[in-house]
Enzyme design. Structure first.
Site, PDB file in Angstrom:
ATOM      1  N   GLY A  47       0.811  -1.219   0.000  1.00  0.00           N
ATOM      2  CA  GLY A  47       0.000   0.000   0.000  1.00  0.00           C
ATOM      3  C   GLY A  47       0.845   1.270   0.000  1.00  0.00           C
ATOM      4  N   CYS A 131      -8.011  -1.296   5.412  1.00  0.00           N
ATOM      5  CA  CYS A 131      -6.934  -1.637   6.350  1.00  0.00           C
ATOM      6  C   CYS A 131      -7.396  -1.455   7.788  1.00  0.00           C
ATOM      7  CB  CYS A 131      -5.693  -0.782   6.119  1.00  0.00           C
ATOM      8  SG  CYS A 131      -4.369  -1.269   7.247  1.00  0.00           S
TER       9      CYS A 131
HETATM   10  C1  LIG Z   1       1.858  -8.359   6.621  1.00  0.00           C
HETATM   11  C2  LIG Z   1       0.668  -7.966   5.791  1.00  0.00           C
HETATM   12  C3  LIG Z   1       0.607  -6.688   5.210  1.00  0.00           C
HETATM   13  C4  LIG Z   1      -0.496  -6.308   4.448  1.00  0.00           C
HETATM   14  N1  LIG Z   1      -0.522  -5.061   3.855  1.00  0.00           N
HETATM   15  C5  LIG Z   1      -1.570  -4.705   3.066  1.00  0.00           C
HETATM   16  C6  LIG Z   1      -1.589  -3.444   2.387  1.00  0.00           C
HETATM   17  O1  LIG Z   1      -0.643  -2.648   2.459  1.00  0.00           O
HETATM   18  N2  LIG Z   1      -2.689  -3.123   1.649  1.00  0.00           N
HETATM   19  C7  LIG Z   1      -3.760  -3.995   1.500  1.00  0.00           C
HETATM   20  O2  LIG Z   1      -4.731  -3.671   0.814  1.00  0.00           O
HETATM   21  N3  LIG Z   1      -3.749  -5.211   2.110  1.00  0.00           N
HETATM   22  C8  LIG Z   1      -2.704  -5.581   2.870  1.00  0.00           C
HETATM   23  N4  LIG Z   1      -2.682  -6.825   3.477  1.00  0.00           N
HETATM   24  C9  LIG Z   1      -3.815  -7.755   3.268  1.00  0.00           C
HETATM   25  C10 LIG Z   1      -3.507  -8.803   2.188  1.00  0.00           C
HETATM   26  O3  LIG Z   1      -3.251  -8.197   0.939  1.00  0.00           O
HETATM   27  C11 LIG Z   1      -4.673  -9.823   2.055  1.00  0.00           C
HETATM   28  O4  LIG Z   1      -5.853  -9.137   1.704  1.00  0.00           O
HETATM   29  C12 LIG Z   1      -4.927 -10.597   3.350  1.00  0.00           C
HETATM   30  O5  LIG Z   1      -3.724 -10.911   3.999  1.00  0.00           O
HETATM   31  C13 LIG Z   1      -5.713 -11.880   3.123  1.00  0.00           C
HETATM   32  O6  LIG Z   1      -5.044 -12.763   2.246  1.00  0.00           O
HETATM   33  P1  LIG Z   1      -4.087 -13.983   2.767  1.00  0.00           P
HETATM   34  O7  LIG Z   1      -4.893 -14.763   3.756  1.00  0.00           O
HETATM   35  O8  LIG Z   1      -3.752 -14.757   1.522  1.00  0.00           O
HETATM   36  O9  LIG Z   1      -2.895 -13.341   3.391  1.00  0.00           O
HETATM   37  C14 LIG Z   1      -1.585  -7.220   4.249  1.00  0.00           C
HETATM   38  C15 LIG Z   1      -1.512  -8.504   4.837  1.00  0.00           C
HETATM   39  C16 LIG Z   1      -0.414  -8.891   5.587  1.00  0.00           C
HETATM   40  C17 LIG Z   1      -0.378 -10.277   6.175  1.00  0.00           C
END
Ligand SMILES: Cc1cc2nc3c(=O)[nH]c(=O)nc-3n(C[C@H](O)[C@H](O)[C@H](O)COP(=O)(O)O)c2cc1C
Length: 304
Positions: A47, A131
């Site tokens: 982001g 977020c």
């Molecule tokens: C460490 C971390 C940082 C993240 N940073 C962002 C971000 O900057 N912007 C965003 O839209 N989602 C962010 N997310 C959310 C992920 O893009 C995703 O939507 C969420 O983790 C669910 O998917 P997953 O279960 O495959 O991780 C972040 C997730 C994690 C774990």
């Protein structure tokens, strides 16, 4: 015959439906030592905000059963450095990439959107309306249909790039929120972001995260994500990008089966830097096995 893996996300056609999720894949370049990052459908970068941000103080990450909690708080290099330092390298790598954007106010979102819009090679803008780890912005705009509608309209009128709106699962009616984004001109919705959770230490009697609460991600959230994606696919006619707990090709195929046009892989990248490529290859192998000509023959074919 090689199955056709390409998918359409509104006006944007990508070579395959496998993308990296924002915040779990750096700016993409960090993964170049592991594989050719141009093979991905798209890389969604961490982001970006108007100014660089250090995010929240540590501890920012806690491992949980089948997942993790994070409260990074949108640490990032800021849009200017992204344009100057990262974009040329993503272009050299031949990567398809998407800017995930964030602001404390709708005006800030608009400004970040305007700045990244001038990048010719940028494929799309993903608006983080979800977020949970920042005090202002993010989930505050994503929690109501009115907030999502206003934010989407604002970004929409400030750019010619495709606009994807990333939705929060921390709402009671995800379908109505997705409809609001579609109604305000979103080209696609992506879901889900993380679920708000917390972890405490029973001995020190303190929260494990400096922010106290954080966002839960990983396999633990997959059933919730799948249900929400299924629900939203039945409510809106714009493309839906499925995210949440995807670790394997089978997980990704489940999201495509309930109607997602593409998927994003997040937490799995931390355990296995090759996760995205293994998922991509697994999808291709499955389509061959099933003798399907392409993704479109499989997508949304759930029977009951
Ligand atoms: C460490 C971390 C940082 C993240 N940073 C962002 C971000 O900057 N912007 C965003 O839209 N989602 C962010 N997310 C959310 C992920 O893009 C995703 O939507 C969420 O983790 C669910 O998917 P997953 O279960 O495959 O991780 C972040 C997730 C994690 C774990």
């Amino acid at each position: 015959m090689k199955p056709d893996l390409s998918v359409s996300l509104g006006s944007l056609r990508v070579k395959n439906p496998v993308m990296s999720a924002s915040g779990t894949f750096g700016y993409g370049l960090e993964f170049s030592p592991f594989f050719d990052i141009s093979r991905l459908g798209a890389i969604v970068v961490k982001g970006l905000s108007l100014e660089p941000s250090k995010g929240n103080p540590p501890g920012r990450i806690v491992e949980t059963a089948s997942g993790m909690l994070n409260a990074i708080g949108l640490q990032n290099i800021g849009v200017e450095r992204f344009v100057a330092d990262v974009v040329p390298r993503l272009e050299d790598a031949g990567a398809t990439y998407v800017a995930n954007i964030y602001g404390r106010t709708p005006e800030e979102y608009e400004e970040v959107a305007r700045r990244v819009s001038s990048i010719r090679s940028l494929a799309a803008i993903e608006v983080n309306a979800s977020c949970p780890n920042v005090k202002e912005g993010g989930m505050a705009f994503g929690a109501t249909p009115e907030g999502v509608s206003r934010l989407t309209a604002r970004v929409r009128q400030s750019t010619d790039k495709p606009v994807w709106v990333k939705l929060s699962p921390n709402v009671s009616d995800i379908g109505t929120i997705a409809s609001a984004a579609a109604g305000a001109g979103a080209d696609a919705v992506s879901l889900i972001n993380t679920l708000v959770g917390m972890a405490v230490d029973h001995r020190t009697r303190r929260p494990k995260l400096s922010n106290v609460t954080g966002g839960l991600s990983g396999p633990a959230i997959k059933p919730v994500a799948l249900r929400m994606v299924w629900e939203v696919c039945r409510r809106v006619s714009i493309p839906v990008i499925g995210i949440g707990g995807i670790q394997t090709a089978a997980d990704a195929l489940e999201f495509l089966l309930v109607g997602a046009s593409a998927v994003q892989v997040g937490t799995a990248n931390f355990r296995n830097p090759m996760a995205c490529i293994e998922i991509l290859e697994g999808i291709e192998a499955f389509l061959r096995e099933e003798r399907l000509t392409g993704i479109s023959e499989y997508r949304g074919t759930l029977s009951r």
